[in-house]
Scaffold this motif. Structure first.
Motif, PDB file in Angstrom:
ATOM      1  N   ALA A  88       0.628  -1.092  -0.096  1.00 58.20           N
ATOM      2  CA  ALA A  88       0.602   0.041  -0.224  1.00 58.20           C
ATOM      3  C   ALA A  88       1.056   1.125   0.170  1.00 58.20           C
ATOM      4  O   ALA A  88       0.484   2.286  -0.470  1.00 58.20           O
ATOM      5  CB  ALA A  88      -0.885   0.327   1.212  1.00 58.20           C
ATOM      6  N   ALA A  89       1.516   1.245   1.139  1.00 58.26           N
ATOM      7  CA  ALA A  89       2.688   2.455   1.026  1.00 58.26           C
ATOM      8  C   ALA A  89       3.514   2.736  -0.586  1.00 58.26           C
ATOM      9  O   ALA A  89       3.946   3.734  -0.979  1.00 58.26           O
ATOM     10  CB  ALA A  89       3.499   2.658   1.732  1.00 58.26           C
ATOM     11  N   LEU A  90       3.722   2.013  -1.495  1.00 55.85           N
ATOM     12  CA  LEU A  90       4.673   1.257  -2.349  1.00 55.85           C
ATOM     13  C   LEU A  90       3.754   2.508  -3.686  1.00 55.85           C
ATOM     14  O   LEU A  90       4.605   3.215  -4.065  1.00 55.85           O
ATOM     15  CB  LEU A  90       4.588   0.355  -3.028  1.00 55.85           C
ATOM     16  N   ALA A  91       2.500   3.098  -3.008  1.00 59.72           N
ATOM     17  CA  ALA A  91       2.324   3.613  -4.100  1.00 59.72           C
ATOM     18  C   ALA A  91       1.745   5.917  -4.347  1.00 59.72           C
ATOM     19  O   ALA A  91       1.605   6.253  -5.041  1.00 59.72           O
ATOM     20  CB  ALA A  91      -0.250   3.746  -4.258  1.00 59.72           C
ATOM     21  N   ASP A  92       2.478   5.565  -2.719  1.00 62.33           N
ATOM     22  CA  ASP A  92       3.154   7.314  -3.318  1.00 62.33           C
ATOM     23  C   ASP A  92       4.810   7.198  -3.621  1.00 62.33           C
ATOM     24  O   ASP A  92       5.026   8.388  -2.573  1.00 62.33           O
ATOM     25  CB  ASP A  92       3.845   6.794  -1.317  1.00 62.33           C
ATOM     26  N   VAL A  93       5.424   5.930  -3.578  1.00 61.30           N
ATOM     27  CA  VAL A  93       6.494   6.236  -4.488  1.00 61.30           C
ATOM     28  C   VAL A  93       6.521   6.386  -6.053  1.00 61.30           C
ATOM     29  O   VAL A  93       5.705   6.053  -6.939  1.00 61.30           O
ATOM     30  CB  VAL A  93       7.616   5.043  -4.181  1.00 61.30           C
ATOM     31  N   VAL A 171      14.612  15.557   1.556  1.00 61.76           N
ATOM     32  CA  VAL A 171      13.633  15.081   1.133  1.00 61.76           C
ATOM     33  C   VAL A 171      12.231  14.878   0.524  1.00 61.76           C
ATOM     34  O   VAL A 171      11.687  15.092   1.367  1.00 61.76           O
ATOM     35  CB  VAL A 171      14.084  12.885   1.406  1.00 61.76           C
ATOM     36  N   ASP A 172      11.867  14.328  -0.426  1.00 63.90           N
ATOM     37  CA  ASP A 172      10.598  14.358  -1.114  1.00 63.90           C
ATOM     38  C   ASP A 172       9.722  13.784   0.542  1.00 63.90           C
ATOM     39  O   ASP A 172       8.481  14.175   0.978  1.00 63.90           O
ATOM     40  CB  ASP A 172      10.074  13.929  -2.150  1.00 63.90           C
ATOM     41  N   ARG A 173      10.209  12.455   0.575  1.00 64.46           N
ATOM     42  CA  ARG A 173       8.938  11.370   1.284  1.00 64.46           C
ATOM     43  C   ARG A 173      10.327  11.152   2.044  1.00 64.46           C
ATOM     44  O   ARG A 173      10.668   9.562   2.014  1.00 64.46           O
ATOM     45  CB  ARG A 173       7.989  11.022   0.805  1.00 64.46           C
ATOM     46  N   ALA A 174      10.243  10.765   3.738  1.00 66.48           N
ATOM     47  CA  ALA A 174      10.121   9.596   4.043  1.00 66.48           C
ATOM     48  C   ALA A 174       9.293   8.791   4.679  1.00 66.48           C
ATOM     49  O   ALA A 174       7.828   8.260   5.355  1.00 66.48           O
ATOM     50  CB  ALA A 174      10.657  10.332   5.687  1.00 66.48           C
ATOM     51  N   PHE A 175       9.394   6.938   4.534  1.00 66.00           N
ATOM     52  CA  PHE A 175       9.002   5.699   5.286  1.00 66.00           C
ATOM     53  C   PHE A 175       9.099   5.373   6.443  1.00 66.00           C
ATOM     54  O   PHE A 175      10.798   5.290   6.325  1.00 66.00           O
ATOM     55  CB  PHE A 175       9.213   4.869   3.887  1.00 66.00           C
ATOM     56  N   LEU A 176       8.921   5.368   7.164  1.00 61.63           N
ATOM     57  CA  LEU A 176       9.345   4.931   8.889  1.00 61.63           C
ATOM     58  C   LEU A 176       8.655   3.584   9.408  1.00 61.63           C
ATOM     59  O   LEU A 176       7.573   3.802   9.310  1.00 61.63           O
ATOM     60  CB  LEU A 176       9.206   6.387  10.110  1.00 61.63           C
ATOM     61  N   GLY A 177       9.521   2.901   9.543  1.00 59.27           N
ATOM     62  CA  GLY A 177       8.601   1.465  10.358  1.00 59.27           C
ATOM     63  C   GLY A 177       9.551   1.619  11.646  1.00 59.27           C
ATOM     64  O   GLY A 177      10.346   2.706  12.232  1.00 59.27           O
ATOM     65  N   ALA A 194      15.904   6.419  18.463  1.00 62.30           N
ATOM     66  CA  ALA A 194      15.095   7.242  17.415  1.00 62.30           C
ATOM     67  C   ALA A 194      15.458   8.537  17.745  1.00 62.30           C
ATOM     68  O   ALA A 194      14.622   9.186  16.575  1.00 62.30           O
ATOM     69  CB  ALA A 194      14.567   7.267  18.805  1.00 62.30           C
ATOM     70  N   ALA A 195      16.763   9.159  18.396  1.00 62.29           N
ATOM     71  CA  ALA A 195      17.343   9.985  17.563  1.00 62.29           C
ATOM     72  C   ALA A 195      17.243  10.263  15.954  1.00 62.29           C
ATOM     73  O   ALA A 195      17.042  11.322  15.494  1.00 62.29           O
ATOM     74  CB  ALA A 195      18.463  10.221  18.667  1.00 62.29           C
ATOM     75  N   THR A 196      17.955   9.163  15.752  1.00 60.68           N
ATOM     76  CA  THR A 196      18.098   9.314  14.143  1.00 60.68           C
ATOM     77  C   THR A 196      16.885   8.979  13.817  1.00 60.68           C
ATOM     78  O   THR A 196      16.880   9.556  12.983  1.00 60.68           O
ATOM     79  CB  THR A 196      19.002   7.653  14.063  1.00 60.68           C
ATOM     80  N   ASP A 197      16.031   8.414  14.055  1.00 62.97           N
ATOM     81  CA  ASP A 197      14.490   8.489  13.422  1.00 62.97           C
ATOM     82  C   ASP A 197      13.944   9.627  12.958  1.00 62.97           C
ATOM     83  O   ASP A 197      13.312  10.503  12.316  1.00 62.97           O
ATOM     84  CB  ASP A 197      13.361   7.608  13.825  1.00 62.97           C
ATOM     85  N   ARG A 198      13.987  10.501  13.715  1.00 60.60           N
ATOM     86  CA  ARG A 198      13.681  12.101  14.298  1.00 60.60           C
ATOM     87  C   ARG A 198      13.918  12.452  13.771  1.00 60.60           C
ATOM     88  O   ARG A 198      13.797  13.291  12.201  1.00 60.60           O
ATOM     89  CB  ARG A 198      13.739  12.363  15.650  1.00 60.60           C
ATOM     90  N   ALA A 199      15.325  12.421  13.297  1.00 58.35           N
ATOM     91  CA  ALA A 199      16.222  13.085  12.232  1.00 58.35           C
ATOM     92  C   ALA A 199      15.959  12.697  10.648  1.00 58.35           C
ATOM     93  O   ALA A 199      15.551  13.831   9.962  1.00 58.35           O
ATOM     94  CB  ALA A 199      17.859  13.135  12.725  1.00 58.35           C
ATOM     95  N   LEU A 200      15.443  11.526  10.267  1.00 59.26           N
ATOM     96  CA  LEU A 200      15.028  11.322   9.266  1.00 59.26           C
ATOM     97  C   LEU A 200      13.448  11.911   9.321  1.00 59.26           C
ATOM     98  O   LEU A 200      13.357  12.148   8.198  1.00 59.26           O
ATOM     99  CB  LEU A 200      14.265   9.133   9.795  1.00 59.26           C
ATOM    100  N   VAL A 201      12.702  12.001  10.136  1.00 60.05           N
ATOM    101  CA  VAL A 201      11.472  12.294   9.775  1.00 60.05           C
ATOM    102  C   VAL A 201      11.874  14.302   9.625  1.00 60.05           C
ATOM    103  O   VAL A 201      11.105  14.965   8.597  1.00 60.05           O
ATOM    104  CB  VAL A 201      10.437  12.631  11.306  1.00 60.05           C
ATOM    105  N   ARG A 202      12.661  14.388   9.999  1.00 59.16           N
ATOM    106  CA  ARG A 202      13.085  16.522   9.826  1.00 59.16           C
ATOM    107  C   ARG A 202      13.631  16.729   8.595  1.00 59.16           C
ATOM    108  O   ARG A 202      13.220  17.477   8.197  1.00 59.16           O
ATOM    109  CB  ARG A 202      13.961  16.450  11.201  1.00 59.16           C
ATOM    110  N   CYS A 203      14.440  15.614   7.757  1.00 54.78           N
ATOM    111  CA  CYS A 203      15.057  15.525   6.949  1.00 54.78           C
ATOM    112  C   CYS A 203      13.416  15.847   5.007  1.00 54.78           C
ATOM    113  O   CYS A 203      13.580  15.828   4.387  1.00 54.78           O
ATOM    114  CB  CYS A 203      15.812  15.445   6.485  1.00 54.78           C
ATOM    115  N   ALA A 204      13.057  15.643   5.700  1.00 49.62           N
ATOM    116  CA  ALA A 204      11.510  14.581   5.035  1.00 49.62           C
ATOM    117  C   ALA A 204      10.613  16.011   4.703  1.00 49.62           C
ATOM    118  O   ALA A 204      10.053  16.325   5.341  1.00 49.62           O
ATOM    119  CB  ALA A 204      10.576  13.592   4.495  1.00 49.62           C
ATOM    120  N   ALA A 205      10.374  15.848   3.629  1.00 54.62           N
ATOM    121  CA  ALA A 205       8.427  17.196   3.241  1.00 54.62           C
ATOM    122  C   ALA A 205       7.488  16.320   3.448  1.00 54.62           C
ATOM    123  O   ALA A 205       6.526  17.040   4.101  1.00 54.62           O
ATOM    124  CB  ALA A 205       8.795  17.783   1.860  1.00 54.62           C
ATOM    125  N   ALA A 206       7.590  14.867   3.570  1.00 53.10           N
ATOM    126  CA  ALA A 206       5.963  14.595   4.256  1.00 53.10           C
ATOM    127  C   ALA A 206       6.738  12.908   4.355  1.00 53.10           C
ATOM    128  O   ALA A 206       7.845  12.125   4.683  1.00 53.10           O
ATOM    129  CB  ALA A 206       5.236  13.842   2.869  1.00 53.10           C
TER     130      ALA A 206
END
Length: 267
Positions: A88-93, A171-177, A194-206
């Motif tokens: 389902a997430a693949l539809a956003d790629v 980046v345009d979009r982050a996919f977070l597990g 958790a800190a690295t995941d937060r950085a991953l979220v912050r670098c993404a537009a969505a």
């Protein structure tokens, strides 16, 4: 076998061994994953077992928010649900995007699907997941950027090096597990992750969070982010009605994915 007979068998296994995995029960009872989960839910409702991610334990077993299973263990849990979520997430790629994929078994499945579909390329994928990078390695027109960092038991790269790399990117979009999901948002048992995941979220537009329904109610030691930082949440149809009601109000877009079979090492 009647439901009461299955539940007696499950209860006997938990009492004998202290815990039981859904995957083992599916094989032993020759029933579906969903049937086993319903049986466990009924036993949990009666106070006879406690539900945990991937199975059940004796009710007196304490929950540990710092447990961090390895990748090989995680990839066998709720595999059909995870495959449905990834599909389902693949539809956003879309071709031409830059993406960030976190480490994890569901994001690994998503990466496998990306690698198998030439129509989605070209792509640039930033990841702190060694397994994600491996499955994308060699795919034509996919540029893979590894963050660097210190390796965790789940094959994630975390820490100051990973965080600094992500802080320098957009980046345009982050996919977070995620390890767990509750009313306050996604969590992980690893503080550095958790800190690295937060950085991953912050670098993404969505940001899209990928979480099979067994993650609901599981709480890790460290909170990653709030629902206000997530625009899309993809879970499977096994999500309870109460959880669905909460999440529909918490995120902009909630997608319920149908479980899908997984064959071989990747879809």
């Amino acid at each position: 076998m009647l439901a009461t007979q299955r539940q007696e068998r499950i209860l006997a296994e938990v009492r004998a061994h202290g815990a039981v995995r859904v995957a083992d029960l599916v094989a032993a009872l020759d029933v579906s994953d969903m049937t086993v989960r319903r049986d466990i839910a009924e036993l949990a409702g009666a106070g006879l077992v406690r539900r945990v991610h991937g199975g059940a334990v004796a009710p007196e077993t304490p929950a540990r928010s710092t447990d961090e299973p390895g990748f090989e263990a995680k990839r066998t849990w709720a595999s059909a649900e995870k495959a449905g979520v990834a599909r389902a997430a693949l539809a956003d790629v879309e071709p031409g995007q830059s993406l960030a994929l976190s480490a994890g078994s569901t994001t690994w499945l998503l990466a496998s699907m990306i690698a198998a579909d030439p129509a989605l390329r070209p792509l640039t994928v930033v990841t702190n997941g060694l397994r994600v990078a491996d499955v994308l390695h060699g795919a034509d027109d996919v540029e893979v950027v590894l963050t660097g960092g210190t390796r965790t038991p789940s094959d994630a790269l975390v820490g100051p090096v990973a965080d600094a790399t992500l802080a320098s990117l957009r980046v345009d979009r982050a996919f977070l597990g995620v390890h767990g999901l509750d009313t306050d948002g996604p969590t992980t048992p690893n503080l550095a992750e958790a800190a690295t995941d937060r950085a991953l979220v912050r670098c993404a537009a969505a940001t899209t969070v990928l979480a099979d329904h067994t993650k609901w109610g599981t709480v890790g030691l460290a909170r990653i982010c709030g629902f206000d930082e997530i625009d899309t949440l993809v879970v499977d149809t096994g999500l309870s009605a109460d959880a669905r009601t909460h999440l529909e109000a918490a995120v902009d877009r909630l997608i319920l994915a149908t479980p899908a079979p997984v064959t071989g090492d990747a879809p």
